[in-house]
Design a protein around this motif. Sequence first.
Motif, PDB file in Angstrom:
ATOM      1  N   ARG A  53     -46.605  37.766 -53.510  1.00  0.00           N
ATOM      2  CA  ARG A  53     -46.991  36.645 -54.366  1.00  0.00           C
ATOM      3  C   ARG A  53     -48.071  35.835 -53.672  1.00  0.00           C
ATOM      4  N   PRO A  54     -49.000  35.275 -54.428  1.00  0.00           N
ATOM      5  CA  PRO A  54     -50.051  34.486 -53.792  1.00  0.00           C
ATOM      6  C   PRO A  54     -49.464  33.241 -53.129  1.00  0.00           C
ATOM      7  N   GLY A  55     -50.057  32.850 -52.044  1.00  0.00           N
ATOM      8  CA  GLY A  55     -49.564  31.699 -51.290  1.00  0.00           C
ATOM      9  C   GLY A  55     -50.109  30.385 -51.789  1.00  0.00           C
ATOM     10  N   THR A  56     -49.934  30.103 -53.081  1.00  0.00           N
ATOM     11  CA  THR A  56     -50.423  28.843 -53.634  1.00  0.00           C
ATOM     12  C   THR A  56     -49.382  27.754 -53.441  1.00  0.00           C
ATOM     13  N   ALA A  57     -49.873  26.559 -53.270  1.00  0.00           N
ATOM     14  CA  ALA A  57     -48.973  25.419 -53.116  1.00  0.00           C
ATOM     15  C   ALA A  57     -48.339  25.097 -54.466  1.00  0.00           C
ATOM     16  N   GLY A  58     -47.090  24.731 -54.441  1.00  0.00           N
ATOM     17  CA  GLY A  58     -46.403  24.400 -55.676  1.00  0.00           C
ATOM     18  C   GLY A  58     -45.103  23.697 -55.373  1.00  0.00           C
ATOM     19  N   TYR A  59     -44.350  23.455 -56.392  1.00  0.00           N
ATOM     20  CA  TYR A  59     -43.076  22.777 -56.258  1.00  0.00           C
ATOM     21  C   TYR A  59     -41.982  23.836 -56.197  1.00  0.00           C
ATOM     22  N   ALA A  60     -40.988  23.626 -55.371  1.00  0.00           N
ATOM     23  CA  ALA A  60     -39.943  24.619 -55.175  1.00  0.00           C
ATOM     24  C   ALA A  60     -39.050  24.790 -56.406  1.00  0.00           C
ATOM     25  N   SER A  61     -38.862  23.720 -57.164  1.00  0.00           N
ATOM     26  CA  SER A  61     -37.977  23.782 -58.319  1.00  0.00           C
ATOM     27  C   SER A  61     -38.692  24.398 -59.508  1.00  0.00           C
ATOM     28  N   ARG A  62     -38.031  25.311 -60.207  1.00  0.00           N
ATOM     29  CA  ARG A  62     -38.621  25.908 -61.399  1.00  0.00           C
ATOM     30  C   ARG A  62     -38.427  25.003 -62.618  1.00  0.00           C
ATOM     31  N   THR A  63     -37.580  23.996 -62.523  1.00  0.00           N
ATOM     32  CA  THR A  63     -37.307  23.148 -63.670  1.00  0.00           C
ATOM     33  C   THR A  63     -38.223  21.938 -63.737  1.00  0.00           C
ATOM     34  N   ARG A  64     -38.852  21.589 -62.645  1.00  0.00           N
ATOM     35  CA  ARG A  64     -39.721  20.416 -62.621  1.00  0.00           C
ATOM     36  C   ARG A  64     -41.122  20.844 -62.211  1.00  0.00           C
ATOM     37  N   GLN A  65     -42.080  20.601 -63.047  1.00  0.00           N
ATOM     38  CA  GLN A  65     -43.462  21.002 -62.776  1.00  0.00           C
ATOM     39  C   GLN A  65     -44.124  20.027 -61.805  1.00  0.00           C
TER      40      GLN A  65
END
Length: 68
Positions: A53-65
């Motif tokens: 998977r690409p190493g893009t920054a994001g939030y760990a929770s799938r429920t909160r964008q």
Amino acid sequence: MFHVGYTVQGVWKLLRRHGWSAQMPARRALERDDGAIEVWKREVWPQIKPPRRPGTAGYASRTRQTRG
């Protein structure tokens, strides 16, 4: 058949109680070709292995964008 469930640890304890153990080969096979294994790892495995998977920054929770 008997409608009894066991955990992995429970099955391991039963097997050990009856004299079973994890089996490990005593020695390497005479037919083993280390050169062919290295070639396979270098050439064939990268074609089979799924891409990471690409190493893009994001939030760990799938429920909160992420906000932004």
